[in-house]
Design a protein around this motif. Structure first.
Motif, PDB file in Angstrom:
ATOM      1  N   ILE A  68       0.741  -1.333   0.065  1.00 29.69           N
ATOM      2  CA  ILE A  68      -0.010  -0.091  -0.058  1.00 29.69           C
ATOM      3  C   ILE A  68       0.861   1.325   0.213  1.00 29.69           C
ATOM      4  O   ILE A  68       0.514   2.203  -0.524  1.00 29.69           O
ATOM      5  N   GLY A  69       1.951   1.218   0.836  1.00 30.63           N
ATOM      6  CA  GLY A  69       2.744   2.503   0.835  1.00 30.63           C
ATOM      7  C   GLY A  69       3.507   2.712  -0.386  1.00 30.63           C
ATOM      8  O   GLY A  69       3.615   3.797  -1.229  1.00 30.63           O
ATOM      9  N   CYS A 295      -4.040   9.818   0.141  1.00 28.32           N
ATOM     10  CA  CYS A 295      -3.883   9.277   1.588  1.00 28.32           C
ATOM     11  C   CYS A 295      -5.197   8.607   2.145  1.00 28.32           C
ATOM     12  O   CYS A 295      -4.876   7.706   2.943  1.00 28.32           O
ATOM     13  N   GLY A 296      -6.227   9.107   1.835  1.00 26.61           N
ATOM     14  CA  GLY A 296      -7.479   8.878   2.373  1.00 26.61           C
ATOM     15  C   GLY A 296      -7.826   7.504   1.564  1.00 26.61           C
ATOM     16  O   GLY A 296      -8.426   6.578   2.420  1.00 26.61           O
ATOM     17  N   ALA A 297      -7.441   7.436   0.175  1.00 26.05           N
ATOM     18  CA  ALA A 297      -7.562   6.119  -0.573  1.00 26.05           C
ATOM     19  C   ALA A 297      -6.761   5.079  -0.063  1.00 26.05           C
ATOM     20  O   ALA A 297      -7.620   3.891   0.076  1.00 26.05           O
ATOM     21  N   GLY A 298      -5.571   5.272   0.357  1.00 24.13           N
ATOM     22  CA  GLY A 298      -4.908   4.311   0.887  1.00 24.13           C
ATOM     23  C   GLY A 298      -5.240   4.010   2.362  1.00 24.13           C
ATOM     24  O   GLY A 298      -4.947   2.624   2.769  1.00 24.13           O
ATOM     25  N   THR A 299      -5.847   4.816   3.248  1.00 23.91           N
ATOM     26  CA  THR A 299      -6.249   4.452   4.375  1.00 23.91           C
ATOM     27  C   THR A 299      -7.417   3.477   4.250  1.00 23.91           C
ATOM     28  O   THR A 299      -7.619   2.495   4.828  1.00 23.91           O
ATOM     29  N   LEU A 300      -8.381   3.720   3.254  1.00 21.20           N
ATOM     30  CA  LEU A 300      -9.348   2.575   3.130  1.00 21.20           C
ATOM     31  C   LEU A 300      -8.772   1.338   2.324  1.00 21.20           C
ATOM     32  O   LEU A 300      -9.175   0.267   2.885  1.00 21.20           O
ATOM     33  N   LEU A 301      -7.636   1.170   1.736  1.00 20.17           N
ATOM     34  CA  LEU A 301      -7.300   0.054   1.304  1.00 20.17           C
ATOM     35  C   LEU A 301      -6.526  -0.613   2.713  1.00 20.17           C
ATOM     36  O   LEU A 301      -6.750  -1.913   2.814  1.00 20.17           O
TER      37      LEU A 301
END
Length: 593
Positions: A68-69, A295-301
């Motif tokens: 994800i990162g 960053c928000g999309a990555g938080t969902l993932l």
């Protein structure tokens, strides 16, 4: 990675849109990806170990966080469909979420953690969509203080690692290993040449590991057992959608952490925009919004994966300010390297085998620099007595809570453990104090009118009434009216020059506040492409208008003491400050009313 001393802009070798040689991009990108694996693995390991999770979950969490990162680092660099900040921003598991993440894993395992992270991701996307509404909250005072508190919340963990060695280790092992690591890293940062500073983490950690081997506390047994290529199995528990009492108890903490991550993302992108350009330009807050949305999309993932949410690491700023590399191409290489390393369990095993005193010493240096970064943000434009008070008070409240020096007995209760994190309490303190200062400050006077030339008399009446209410002198009132007139005309001519579509009547909201030495005017309208602040800078110190738009901008700069233009996806905010008296260099000095 760490900042080197000296001027940031003067050291820039490759700006954001420039293309370094492929060999340079590959070397810098590969070593940065390897180095950033260290804090990512450490943060994930701390949370899993504190929550007593299985080794299978730890391996999955490290794998998912790296993938994800890596994806987010690429998106931040490439800026896909408006998502991403368009800068070299390295993303990874958030250190700010260590406390709440561990509590969630203890209460309900990865299933509960995933649902709470999903809620935080939705909150973050909402904040990204309405970032313009938060401009009075996300100030340098708030973001600088919270950045410093991030370091304070991590430091106790780093200090604990300094002494963590096997029971049969010699008494001198821990202090010697930590001292050697820290001296190498700090010495290279202070006196090493630029190309050597880029390798300070590798050299320092390697020196610490060699010293640990001499004391017999270096164990690479797990490296031999690890596979070269592999994908860990994800948790079988899925997501906990029962929304029981544990969810509602922990939800406020996760929502607040998402707000802290948003502030960190905003601060990081603003800083990187400054570091990534050869010529000073106004901050493009549309890119800031894009970085928060990514960053928000990555938080969902991360929520679906059941791991900690991401946030920006210091590596991007370190590359730009330390060795002068801010090219987005390097960010793509770093992200791809992250993803590739995730599929090599042996690399993860090597990092997990690094002795705790080595990692503790390295983390101490890195977060010491992050603390200084927070102070730089806090004082970048100077703060007055009031903001100095709230920043200092909030910081020490957070530090006292983090080190359990304030009411430790209450923090030991189940409810108190939610407030046992210095970042949470300190952040809430400064947000509430900042909100109190804003609410109890000078009254705001508002007017809404159509964005067209015929609205000028209405705007003029609004400002004459405002000036009369606060007993402004005639000359000061004329300057205020003139500045507002040129601001409106500049916005109108900007729209004409950019050929912006007008599907209906466009509205303009004007807010005026009476300040100690003048007034602040805020013009909020729909978005367009150009930034008036940049165009004013291009006029130079001597007004030399070549068009009606340039004449308006020159007159606006002449009448106003400062002009800031912030562009968002859904709004433009033009802020104009007008002094009651002329200042040096702007005309004759008259008395202050």
């Amino acid at each position: 990675m760490a900042n080197g001393p000296g001027s940031d802009i003067a050291k820039l070798r490759f700006a954001a849109d420039e293309h370094p040689p492929r060999a340079v991009s590959l070397v810098i990108g590969a070593q940065t990806a390897i180095l950033v694996c260290v804090p990512l693995v450490v943060v994930t390991t701390i949370v899993a170990r504190v929550a007593d999770q299985s080794a299978d979950y730890l391996h999955w969490a490290i794998f998912a966080s790296m993938v994800i990162g890596g994806l987010l680092t690429i998106v931040q660099a490439k800026r896909v469909a408006g998502i991403g900040g368009g800068t070299l921003t390295v993303m990874g598991a958030s250190g700010a979420s260590i406390g709440v993440g561990a509590l969630a894993l203890v209460a309900g395992g990865p299933a509960l953690l995933g649902v709470l992270v999903l809620a935080a991701g939705l909150c973050q996307l909402a904040l990204a969509a309405r970032l313009a509404l938060l401009r009075r909250i996300i100030t340098p005072v708030v973001s600088g203080t919270l950045t410093a508190l991030v370091a304070v919340s991590i430091m106790p963990l780093a200090f604990a690692m300094l002494t963590r060695v096997p029971e049969n280790a010699p008494p001198a092992a821990a202090p010697t290993v930590a001292a050697v690591t820290m001296l190498c890293v700090v010495g290279l940062l202070l006196r090493g040449k630029r190309w050597v500073r880029a390798w300070n983490a590798v050299i320092g950690i390697a020196a610490g590991c060699v010293t640990a081997a001499l004391f017999g506390i270096l164990d690479f047994g797990r490296v031999a057992e690890a596979r070269w290529i592999g994908i860990p199995a994800p948790p079988a528990s899925g997501l906990d959608l029962s929304f029981d009492a544990g969810f509602w108890l922990l939800l406020p903490g996760f929502l607040f952490v998402s707000f802290v991550i948003t502030i960190r993302q905003v601060t990081d992108n603003v800083r990187m925009q400054h570091l990534s350009r050869r010529e000073p330009r106004a901050v493009d807050f549309r890119r800031v919004q894009g970085s928060v949305a990514a960053c928000g999309a990555g938080t969902l993932l991360s929520g679906f994966a059941g791991v900690l949410p991401p946030w920006p690491y210091v590596a991007g700023i370190a590359l730009a300010s330390g060795i002068g590399v801010a090219a987005r191409r390097v960010g793509v290489v770093i992200g791809a390297g992250f993803i590739a390393l995730a599929f090599v369990p042996k690399i993860t095993a090597v990092i997990l085998s690094i002795p705790a005193p080595v990692l503790g010493a390295y983390i101490t240096v890195v977060f010491g620099l992050i603390f200084v970064q927070g102070m730089r943000i806090l004082f970048q434009e100077g703060i007055d007595r009031q903001y100095s008070l709230i920043a200092g008070l909030a910081f020490w409240i957070g530090a006292g809570i983090q080190f359990q020096a304030i009411f430790p007995a209450y923090l030991a209760t189940p409810m108190g453990r939610m407030l046992a994190n210095g970042l949470t309490v300190g952040g809430l303190s400064i947000l509430l104090l900042n909100l109190f200062l804003d609410v109890t400050g000078p009254r705001r006077h508002r007017s809404e009118l159509a964005l067209r030339p015929e609205s000028l008399p209405e705007l003029d009446r609004f400002l004459r009434d405002f000036a009369a209410r606060y007993k402004w002198s005639g000359k000061a009132t004329d300057r205020l009216r003139a500045a507002a007139e040129e601001a409106l005309l500049s916005l109108l001519r900007q729209e004409e020059d950019e050929h912006a579509p007008a599907p209906g009547e466009r509205r303009l909201r004007v807010v005026a506040r009476n300040l100690r030495f003048g007034a602040g005017l805020e013009f909020t309208a729909a978005t367009h492409e150009g930034n008036l602040e940049n165009q004013m800078a291009l006029l130079g110190d001597r007004p030399d208008p070549t068009s009606e738009r340039d004449l308006s901008l020159a007159l606006l700069r002449h009448h106003a003491s400062s002009v800031k233009h912030h562009q968002y996806h859904n709004a433009d905010v033009l802020t104009v400050h007008v002094n009651r008296a002329w200042t040096a260099g702007r005309g004759d000095v008259s008395e202050v009313d």
